[in-house]
Design a protein around this motif. Structure first.
Motif, mmCIF file in Angstrom:
data_model
loop_
_atom_site.group_PDB
_atom_site.id
_atom_site.type_symbol
_atom_site.label_atom_id
_atom_site.label_comp_id
_atom_site.label_asym_id
_atom_site.label_seq_id
_atom_site.Cartn_x
_atom_site.Cartn_y
_atom_site.Cartn_z
ATOM 1 N N LEU A 160 0.863 -1.176 0.000
ATOM 2 C CA LEU A 160 0.000 0.000 0.000
ATOM 3 C C LEU A 160 0.901 1.228 0.000
ATOM 4 O O LEU A 160 1.734 1.385 0.896
ATOM 5 C CB LEU A 160 -0.907 -0.005 1.235
ATOM 6 C CG LEU A 160 -1.862 1.165 1.416
ATOM 7 C CD1 LEU A 160 -2.778 1.337 0.213
ATOM 8 C CD2 LEU A 160 -2.688 0.974 2.689
ATOM 9 N N LYS A 161 0.744 2.074 -1.010
ATOM 10 C CA LYS A 161 1.669 3.190 -1.197
ATOM 11 C C LYS A 161 0.910 4.499 -1.394
ATOM 12 O O LYS A 161 -0.197 4.512 -1.918
ATOM 13 C CB LYS A 161 2.548 2.952 -2.428
ATOM 14 C CG LYS A 161 3.326 1.651 -2.414
ATOM 15 C CD LYS A 161 4.129 1.476 -3.698
ATOM 16 C CE LYS A 161 4.919 0.178 -3.700
ATOM 17 N NZ LYS A 161 5.726 0.029 -4.945
ATOM 18 N N THR A 162 1.546 5.596 -0.976
ATOM 19 C CA THR A 162 1.093 6.938 -1.346
ATOM 20 C C THR A 162 2.285 7.695 -1.905
ATOM 21 O O THR A 162 3.406 7.535 -1.429
ATOM 22 C CB THR A 162 0.506 7.706 -0.144
ATOM 23 O OG1 THR A 162 1.521 7.874 0.858
ATOM 24 C CG2 THR A 162 -0.686 6.983 0.453
ATOM 25 N N LEU A 163 2.027 8.520 -2.910
ATOM 26 C CA LEU A 163 3.081 9.334 -3.506
ATOM 27 C C LEU A 163 2.440 10.437 -4.330
ATOM 28 O O LEU A 163 1.232 10.397 -4.624
ATOM 29 C CB LEU A 163 3.998 8.495 -4.398
ATOM 30 C CG LEU A 163 3.412 7.974 -5.721
ATOM 31 C CD1 LEU A 163 4.542 7.709 -6.717
ATOM 32 C CD2 LEU A 163 2.608 6.695 -5.513
ATOM 33 N N LEU A 164 3.258 11.427 -4.693
ATOM 34 C CA LEU A 164 2.812 12.460 -5.615
ATOM 35 C C LEU A 164 3.262 12.076 -7.013
ATOM 36 O O LEU A 164 4.442 11.738 -7.230
ATOM 37 C CB LEU A 164 3.383 13.820 -5.237
ATOM 38 C CG LEU A 164 2.867 14.449 -3.949
ATOM 39 C CD1 LEU A 164 3.461 15.842 -3.782
ATOM 40 C CD2 LEU A 164 1.343 14.529 -3.941
ATOM 41 N N ALA A 165 2.348 12.123 -7.972
ATOM 42 C CA ALA A 165 2.665 11.780 -9.358
ATOM 43 C C ALA A 165 1.774 12.587 -10.281
ATOM 44 O O ALA A 165 0.548 12.651 -10.088
ATOM 45 C CB ALA A 165 2.464 10.281 -9.604
ATOM 46 N N ASP A 166 2.386 13.229 -11.263
ATOM 47 C CA ASP A 166 1.643 14.017 -12.263
ATOM 48 C C ASP A 166 0.773 15.077 -11.603
ATOM 49 O O ASP A 166 -0.366 15.331 -12.029
ATOM 50 C CB ASP A 166 0.782 13.096 -13.139
ATOM 51 C CG ASP A 166 1.622 12.061 -13.878
ATOM 52 O OD1 ASP A 166 2.739 12.409 -14.310
ATOM 53 O OD2 ASP A 166 1.167 10.911 -14.007
#
Length: 245
Positions: A160-166
């Protein structure tokens, strides 16, 4: 004078809608109720120890309370969606909401020998959204991933991941299961379409409706060397900063 045309019989349409609503409720509350049962049984076992393991029993009861609250919230959420009500938005830290959902899934993960990997962005991010509905989406996606891993050879992993993308906040769930056939990838979000025997075909359709109602996107990709990933993307997010007294 010609008689007016007969009114259309809307009963089959209403019955179909009622059937879909009932199937949705059954599908959504299944996991929270399972968590209630598992943790209530665990609580009884801790209390029957000599001496009783009170702290462990309290922890199990906390999950029971959380799961029952989640089930009630999901029923209210589905009723609101059926009535086309707007989501009940509040501002919350995404990672906190994800950890709450994982707490409901711990028993299932242990039962199937699945290793859970949490990989959150360095900074805590906030969403202004319906927290109960986000939990619904995550429960559905996690359950699908667990289903995909049940019959897989070890190692069984779920990330389970969170990140900033686009320019958006992305939440991803990746599993090491068999993956989704390319021919089915375009259909899995359709209402009443299911790849599982006995499946209602409502879970991913509900996920898409909720995510789109929040102005987000949901899609799936293939994981190498094997597996599948589901991604949620929301452009309206903020960075959490601690309040100063």
């Amino acid at each position: 004078m010609a008689s007016p045309p007969p009114s259309p019989d809307l009963r089959p349409v209403r019955l179909n809608a009622l059937g879909e609503f009932a199937a949705s409720i059954a599908h959504e509350v299944k996991q929270p109720l399972a968590a209630v049962t598992i943790n209530a049984e665990a609580c009884m076992k801790w209390l029957e120890q000599d001496p009783p393991r009170l702290e462990q029993a309290r922890a199990a009861l906390r999950v029971v309370m959380q799961a029952s609250t989640a089930a009630a919230g999901m029923v209210r959420s589905l009723h609101g969606m059926a009535c086309q009500a707007a989501p009940e938005r509040s501002t919350f830290i995404v990672e906190d909401a994800l950890r709450e959902v994982l707490q409901l899934m711990r028993g299932e993960l242990r039962q199937h020998g699945i290793t859970m990997i949490e990989d959150y962005a360095a900074a805590p991010y906030q969403l202004t959204a319906d927290r109960v509905q986000l939990a619904q989406v995550m429960l559905n996606l996690l359950l699908n991933a667990i289903e995909a891993l049940k019959d897989s050879a070890a190692p069984r992993t779920l990330a389970l991941k969170t990140l900033l993308a686009d320019g958006a906040l992305r939440i991803s769930i990746e599993d090491s299961g068999a993956g989704i056939p390319a021919a089915l990838a375009e259909r899995i979000f359709e209402p009443l379409f299911s790849t599982k025997p006995g499946g209602t075909g409502m879970g991913l359709a509900i996920c898409r409706s909720i995510v789109q109602a929040h102005g987000g996107q949901i899609w799936t990709t293939t994981v190498q060397p094997q597996g599948a990933a589901f991604h949620l993307s929301f452009k309206e997010y903020t960075v959490w900063t601690p309040s100063r007294s």
